[in-house]
Design a protein around this motif. Structure first.
Motif, PDB file in Angstrom:
ATOM      1  N   ASN A 268       0.838  -1.203   0.000  1.00 20.74           N
ATOM      2  CA  ASN A 268       0.000   0.000   0.000  1.00 20.74           C
ATOM      3  C   ASN A 268       0.882   1.265   0.000  1.00 20.74           C
ATOM      4  O   ASN A 268       1.609   1.533   0.948  1.00 20.74           O
ATOM      5  N   PRO A 269       0.831   2.089  -1.091  1.00 19.41           N
ATOM      6  CA  PRO A 269       1.750   3.215  -1.223  1.00 19.41           C
ATOM      7  C   PRO A 269       1.575   4.289  -0.137  1.00 19.41           C
ATOM      8  O   PRO A 269       2.548   4.920   0.280  1.00 19.41           O
ATOM      9  N   PHE A 270       0.325   4.466   0.352  1.00 15.65           N
ATOM     10  CA  PHE A 270       0.115   5.495   1.386  1.00 15.65           C
ATOM     11  C   PHE A 270       0.821   5.094   2.672  1.00 15.65           C
ATOM     12  O   PHE A 270       1.515   5.878   3.308  1.00 15.65           O
ATOM     13  N   PHE A 271       0.657   3.811   3.012  1.00 19.74           N
ATOM     14  CA  PHE A 271       1.310   3.302   4.214  1.00 19.74           C
ATOM     15  C   PHE A 271       2.831   3.431   4.070  1.00 19.74           C
ATOM     16  O   PHE A 271       3.516   3.932   4.961  1.00 19.74           O
ATOM     17  N   LEU A 272       3.344   3.012   2.905  1.00 21.16           N
ATOM     18  CA  LEU A 272       4.797   3.009   2.707  1.00 21.16           C
ATOM     19  C   LEU A 272       5.376   4.425   2.746  1.00 21.16           C
ATOM     20  O   LEU A 272       6.441   4.657   3.313  1.00 21.16           O
ATOM     21  N   ASN A 273       4.642   5.388   2.161  1.00 21.62           N
ATOM     22  CA  ASN A 273       5.106   6.787   2.199  1.00 21.62           C
ATOM     23  C   ASN A 273       5.222   7.311   3.612  1.00 21.62           C
ATOM     24  O   ASN A 273       6.217   7.911   4.005  1.00 21.62           O
ATOM     25  N   LYS A 274       4.153   7.073   4.361  1.00 20.07           N
ATOM     26  CA  LYS A 274       4.111   7.558   5.748  1.00 20.07           C
ATOM     27  C   LYS A 274       5.239   6.893   6.557  1.00 20.07           C
ATOM     28  O   LYS A 274       5.930   7.549   7.345  1.00 20.07           O
ATOM     29  N   LEU A 275       5.409   5.574   6.323  1.00 17.52           N
ATOM     30  CA  LEU A 275       6.444   4.844   7.045  1.00 17.52           C
ATOM     31  C   LEU A 275       7.824   5.428   6.712  1.00 17.52           C
ATOM     32  O   LEU A 275       8.649   5.650   7.605  1.00 17.52           O
ATOM     33  N   ASP A 276       8.050   5.715   5.433  1.00 15.99           N
ATOM     34  CA  ASP A 276       9.326   6.309   5.007  1.00 15.99           C
ATOM     35  C   ASP A 276       9.571   7.631   5.708  1.00 15.99           C
ATOM     36  O   ASP A 276      10.668   7.909   6.187  1.00 15.99           O
ATOM     37  N   GLU A 277       8.517   8.456   5.757  1.00 13.55           N
ATOM     38  CA  GLU A 277       8.646   9.769   6.411  1.00 13.55           C
ATOM     39  C   GLU A 277       9.065   9.600   7.864  1.00 13.55           C
ATOM     40  O   GLU A 277       9.988  10.252   8.343  1.00 13.55           O
TER      41      GLU A 277
END
Ligand code: PEP
Ligand code: MN
Length: 366
Positions: A268-277
């Motif tokens: 899930n790209p939203f989850f992955l983006n937030k996790l990266d941040e």
């Protein structure tokens, strides 16, 4: 030390393992009926993929039940056939290995009291040389990761690639709420060193009672363990070994149903983006923390030098008492646990002492 072992993933062991892989069955085989009834009960839960029962029991004191011996092997094998699941038992020497294999036991495990003994492990490894049987190695009773890995290396050297570990906690002289302290960091370090090795948690021997079985099992799942080994008995109250920690098949069913099984990853790209941040923030905080530690250590060295010039000892206990008290209370005020603060401060302190000692003993160059 970097270790590389060629380990077969659980899905290729040739059984229909579920994820997580749950192993259940009695601590000890006692009678054919007790084994059969327990096994029929626990096999009803879809996560149960392997049946266990102890045949030879390593007991702390003599004159307690030391296992039914070879005659129990056929009870276990028959019960496994009845429910269509592979069976596992503990072996502690070459003779056990031979008898278990002759009876048709599918998976062997090595107990905590055997893993501590390199001679014993080598004897078992030699007996298994060239045999394609899965082996699961419990952690040694003492918290020694090298010994645990060494035992598995011996088995691996005998050509066994279907290898897994069981984390059953570590014995301690100090009384605690656990029968065997989990010391999760040791299992996590094993995972770091051998990322392909399946690790199964044994909450029954960690807990010693049924009270916290679910919490410990849940923690193992949240830490990404590959499975659970949970002891069960059709009537735990009358069990001949480990009566306090065994659950009935019905209790096992409820426990497994209560587990929250989380995904290990997602795309899930939203989850992955937030996790990266969030991970970026952690990375930058870690950098700051490290440079602050380095700065603090530099000052500690300066103090060392100053003490040396004035002929003062390194360790001053009242100053350290003060630091411990005030920092722990600052930390707990900010929501950090007392244990964490204490071990952090002790680490910092011993590094300061080490570096001040180095400064004190340095011969000044003219
Ligand atoms: C067992 O699984 O019953 C057993 C004896 O365990 P451990 O070797 O972990 O004490
Ligand atoms: Mn047991």
């Amino acid at each position: 030390m970097n270790i590389e072992l060629d380990i077969t993933p659980l899905k290729d062991w040739g059984f229909n393992f579920k994820n997580p892989l749950v192993i259940s069955g009695p601590c000890s085989a006692e009678t054919p009926e007790q084994v059969m009834e327990t096994v029929k009960g626990v096999a009803k839960h879809p996560l149960v993929s392997v049946i266990r029962a102890g045949i030879w029991k390593p007991r702390t004191r003599p004159n307690s039940f030391e296992g039914i011996g070879v005659e129990g092997l056929s009870w276990l094998v028959d019960a496994g056939k009845e429910v269509g699941l592979p069976v596992a038992t503990e072996i502690a020497n070459a003779k056990h290995a031979e008898e278990a294999l002759k009876a048709g036991v599918d998976i062997l495990w090595i107990g905590a009291r055997s893993t501590v003994n390199p001679f014993g492990m080598q004897e078992i490894a030699d007996a298994l040389q060239g045999i394609d049987v899965p082996v699961i190695v419990k952690n040694p009773i003492n918290p020694d990761l090298e010994l645990w890995i060494g035992g598995m290396e011996r088995i691996h050297k005998a050509g066994i690639k279907k290898l897994a570990a069981i984390h059953r906690g570590f014995s301690s002289y100090v009384k605690s709420e656990y029968r065997n302290k989990p010391q999760w960091e040791i299992a996590l370090e094993l995972r770091r060193k051998l990322p392909n090795l399946p690790i199964i948690c044994d909450p029954s021997h960690i807990c010693g009672t049924t009270e916290f079985l679910l919490q410990v099992s849940q923690k193992a799942m949240d830490l990404n363990f590959d499975g659970l080994m949970i002891e069960s008995h059709i009537n735990p109250k009358v069990a001949l070994s480990d009566a306090k920690q065994q659950v009935t098949p019905t209790e096992l069913y409820a426990l497994l149903d209560a587990l929250v099984l989380r995904n290990t990853s997602t795309d899930n790209p939203f989850f992955l983006n937030k996790l990266d941040e969030l991970r970026d923030v952690i990375d930058s905080i870690d950098k700051d923390v490290i440079s602050l530690f380095a700065k603090r250590m530099g000052i500690a060295r300066e103090i060392g030098q100053y003490k040396k010039e004035n002929n003062i000892t390194i360790f001053q206990s009242d100053r350290w008492e003060n630091i411990i008290k005030s920092r722990i209370s600052e930390g707990t005020d900010k929501g950090l646990s007392e244990d964490f603060m204490e071990s952090l401060l002790n680490n910092i302190h011993s590094e300061s002492i080490r570096s001040q000692t180095e400064t004190m003993n340095k011969v000044e160059a003219n």
